[in-house]
Scaffold this motif. Structure first.
Motif, PDB file in Angstrom:
ATOM      1  N   LEU A 121      99.554 -51.808  79.678  1.00 58.36           N
ATOM      2  CA  LEU A 121      98.309 -51.860  78.795  1.00 58.36           C
ATOM      3  C   LEU A 121      98.677 -52.424  77.321  1.00 58.36           C
ATOM      4  O   LEU A 121      98.134 -52.230  76.211  1.00 58.36           O
ATOM      5  CB  LEU A 121      97.785 -50.422  78.450  1.00 58.36           C
ATOM      6  CG  LEU A 121      96.867 -50.035  79.752  1.00 58.36           C
ATOM      7  CD1 LEU A 121      96.940 -48.430  80.007  1.00 58.36           C
ATOM      8  CD2 LEU A 121      95.678 -50.466  79.839  1.00 58.36           C
ATOM      9  N   SER A 122     100.168 -53.068  77.330  1.00 64.76           N
ATOM     10  CA  SER A 122     100.467 -53.744  75.983  1.00 64.76           C
ATOM     11  C   SER A 122      99.533 -54.816  75.650  1.00 64.76           C
ATOM     12  O   SER A 122      98.883 -55.690  76.333  1.00 64.76           O
ATOM     13  CB  SER A 122     101.681 -54.444  76.036  1.00 64.76           C
ATOM     14  OG  SER A 122     101.954 -55.332  77.229  1.00 64.76           O
ATOM     15  N   CYS A 171      89.660 -49.913  72.057  1.00 67.75           N
ATOM     16  CA  CYS A 171      88.874 -49.216  70.900  1.00 67.75           C
ATOM     17  C   CYS A 171      87.820 -48.403  71.443  1.00 67.75           C
ATOM     18  O   CYS A 171      86.820 -48.906  72.215  1.00 67.75           O
ATOM     19  CB  CYS A 171      88.306 -50.547  70.025  1.00 67.75           C
ATOM     20  SG  CYS A 171      87.556 -49.752  68.385  1.00 67.75           S
ATOM     21  N   HIS A 172      87.577 -47.309  70.988  1.00 65.82           N
ATOM     22  CA  HIS A 172      86.492 -46.082  71.370  1.00 65.82           C
ATOM     23  C   HIS A 172      86.190 -46.046  72.884  1.00 65.82           C
ATOM     24  O   HIS A 172      85.179 -45.445  73.101  1.00 65.82           O
ATOM     25  CB  HIS A 172      85.210 -46.850  70.433  1.00 65.82           C
ATOM     26  CG  HIS A 172      85.208 -46.627  69.148  1.00 65.82           C
ATOM     27  ND1 HIS A 172      85.338 -45.842  68.270  1.00 65.82           N
ATOM     28  CD2 HIS A 172      85.191 -47.877  68.142  1.00 65.82           C
ATOM     29  CE1 HIS A 172      85.313 -45.994  66.976  1.00 65.82           C
ATOM     30  NE2 HIS A 172      85.316 -47.384  67.070  1.00 65.82           N
ATOM     31  N   ALA A 177      98.897 -51.672  71.585  1.00 62.76           N
ATOM     32  CA  ALA A 177      97.506 -51.370  71.959  1.00 62.76           C
ATOM     33  C   ALA A 177      96.447 -50.895  70.971  1.00 62.76           C
ATOM     34  O   ALA A 177      96.915 -50.217  69.883  1.00 62.76           O
ATOM     35  CB  ALA A 177      97.504 -50.388  73.494  1.00 62.76           C
ATOM     36  N   ASN A 178      95.357 -51.193  70.936  1.00 61.49           N
ATOM     37  CA  ASN A 178      94.241 -51.005  69.997  1.00 61.49           C
ATOM     38  C   ASN A 178      93.656 -49.696  70.657  1.00 61.49           C
ATOM     39  O   ASN A 178      92.662 -49.874  71.410  1.00 61.49           O
ATOM     40  CB  ASN A 178      93.485 -51.953  69.701  1.00 61.49           C
ATOM     41  CG  ASN A 178      92.377 -51.568  68.685  1.00 61.49           C
ATOM     42  OD1 ASN A 178      92.499 -50.368  67.956  1.00 61.49           O
ATOM     43  ND2 ASN A 178      91.364 -52.418  68.306  1.00 61.49           N
ATOM     44  N   LEU A 179      93.891 -48.727  69.867  1.00 61.70           N
ATOM     45  CA  LEU A 179      93.227 -47.267  70.733  1.00 61.70           C
ATOM     46  C   LEU A 179      92.407 -46.630  69.342  1.00 61.70           C
ATOM     47  O   LEU A 179      92.278 -45.386  69.452  1.00 61.70           O
ATOM     48  CB  LEU A 179      94.246 -46.349  71.122  1.00 61.70           C
ATOM     49  CG  LEU A 179      95.035 -46.775  72.553  1.00 61.70           C
ATOM     50  CD1 LEU A 179      96.300 -46.396  72.546  1.00 61.70           C
ATOM     51  CD2 LEU A 179      94.084 -46.244  73.516  1.00 61.70           C
ATOM     52  N   HIS A 234      97.736 -48.780  67.619  1.00 66.59           N
ATOM     53  CA  HIS A 234      96.887 -48.439  66.395  1.00 66.59           C
ATOM     54  C   HIS A 234      95.911 -47.450  67.178  1.00 66.59           C
ATOM     55  O   HIS A 234      95.320 -47.383  68.053  1.00 66.59           O
ATOM     56  CB  HIS A 234      95.912 -49.643  66.032  1.00 66.59           C
ATOM     57  CG  HIS A 234      96.769 -50.748  65.492  1.00 66.59           C
ATOM     58  ND1 HIS A 234      96.961 -50.896  64.214  1.00 66.59           N
ATOM     59  CD2 HIS A 234      97.178 -51.788  65.916  1.00 66.59           C
ATOM     60  CE1 HIS A 234      97.920 -52.085  63.967  1.00 66.59           C
ATOM     61  NE2 HIS A 234      97.852 -52.582  65.203  1.00 66.59           N
ATOM     62  N   LEU A 235      96.077 -46.200  66.636  1.00 66.12           N
ATOM     63  CA  LEU A 235      95.410 -44.787  66.883  1.00 66.12           C
ATOM     64  C   LEU A 235      94.437 -44.223  65.693  1.00 66.12           C
ATOM     65  O   LEU A 235      94.312 -43.260  65.744  1.00 66.12           O
ATOM     66  CB  LEU A 235      96.542 -43.758  67.360  1.00 66.12           C
ATOM     67  CG  LEU A 235      96.892 -44.344  68.684  1.00 66.12           C
ATOM     68  CD1 LEU A 235      98.460 -43.801  68.822  1.00 66.12           C
ATOM     69  CD2 LEU A 235      96.139 -43.802  69.849  1.00 66.12           C
TER      70      LEU A 235
END
Length: 330
Positions: A121-122, A127-128, A144-146, A165-166
């Motif tokens: 999942l790189s 997001c959301h 990853a954008n989390l 990004h969490l």
């Protein structure tokens, strides 16, 4: 587009391991077939389609559009889904073990209790996304954008969250054992009660994060951004907080025994009723901080050096702090 091999009379579509036309695929699905393992549907448009319980193991779905589709309990183990659009897809209890989701768009997707063990999942956009109780053991989420993702109760043991990004993500109850979190952005994240002992969080952004009751024993938080972070009842035994920014942080009733606070900034930090036995306070900034009365003698005996932030004697900043027996829990 015809199949590369003609369908034999009475043969199941599951026997065809070749490029398939999207209309033929949907026709077979509507007819009750579910086994489409190994087929190639790269770039196909499945947007808003219902594909519940479909078997797409090892399928090639690179760049496919599966946005807002229903894939509940589908089997996508080992599938190729890099660059695929899975935004707002319904994938509760979907199998995605070992799937390649590199750079995939999973924004707003519903992945409750999904199996994502060792998934790639790189660089993906989650997001959301709702990943509550999902299994992400050993998954690669590097970069990853989390942002705003729901990861409550998720199993992230052995996963790679480096540079992820969490921001605002919810991780309370998540399993983060052996998780890599190098340079991770956890600004405003919810990590109440999470076990992060021994974790390398050097330079991490934890600004305004919630870490109430978290276990950070022996964690490396050197040079971390902990400004206005809430850490009531946190355990930081033997943790490395050297050079970290704790401006306005709340550590009420925390256990900071043996913590390294050298050259850390505790300006306006709240440490009422905290335990600071054997804490290292060389060059520590204490201006306007709230400190426990029982630690006063020890701090004045051991504080030394010049602060990194204001270049003043650390003792001088300690004189500008407030010592209290108890503080309000508000």
């Amino acid at each position: 587009m015809p199949l590369t091999a003609p369908r034999e009379s009475g043969a199941s579509p599951a026997h065809h391991r070749s490029i398939m036309h999207i209309e033929y695929f949907l026709e077979l699905y509507e007819a009750g077939y579910r086994d489409f393992t190994g087929i190639s549907l790269a770039g196909a448009n499945f947007s808003r389609h219902i594909l519940v319980d479909v078997d797409l193991r090892r399928a090639n779905l690179k760049g496919a559009d599966l946005s807002r589709s229903f894939l509940t309990q589908a089997n996508l183990d080992y599938a190729t889904l890099n660059w695929a659009n899975l935004s707002f897809a319904k994938m509760s209890e979907t199998h995605l073990s070992q799937a390649d989701l590199t750079k995939a768009n999973l924004r707003g997707s519903f992945l409750v209790r999904a199996d994502l063990r060792h998934a790639k999942l790189s660089g993906s956009d989650l997001c959301h996304a709702n990943l509550r109780n999902a299994d992400l053991q050993g998954a690669n989420l590097c970069g990853a954008n989390l942002t705003g993702a729901n990861l409550r109760g998720a199993n992230l043991s052995g996963a790679n969250l480096s540079w992820a990004h969490l921001t605002g993500a919810r991780l309370s109850g998540a399993d983060l054992e052996r998780t890599r979190m190098d340079a991770v952005n956890l600004e405003g994240a919810w990590l109440n009660g999470v076990d992060l002992h021994g974790m390398n969080l050097a330079g991490a952004n934890l600004k305004e994060a919630k870490l109430n009751g978290a276990n950070l024993d022996h964690a490396n938080l050197s040079s971390a951004n902990l400004t206005h972070t809430t850490m009531r009842g946190v355990s930081l035994i033997g943790a490395n907080l050297s050079g970290s920014d704790l401006t306005g942080a709340v550590l009420w009733n925390g256990i900071l025994d043996g913590v390294d606070l050298s050259r850390a900034d505790l300006t306006r930090a709240h440490l009422g009723e905290a335990s600071l036995k054997a804490a290292v306070v060389v060059g520590t900034e204490f201006t306007e901080s709230v400190l426990p009365t029982e630690a006063r003698a020890y701090l004045y005996e051991t504080v030394q050096g010049e602060t990194r932030w204001t270049h003043r004697p650390a003792r001088e900043t300690l004189n500008q702090s407030q010592f209290v027996d108890r503080i309000s829990q508000q």
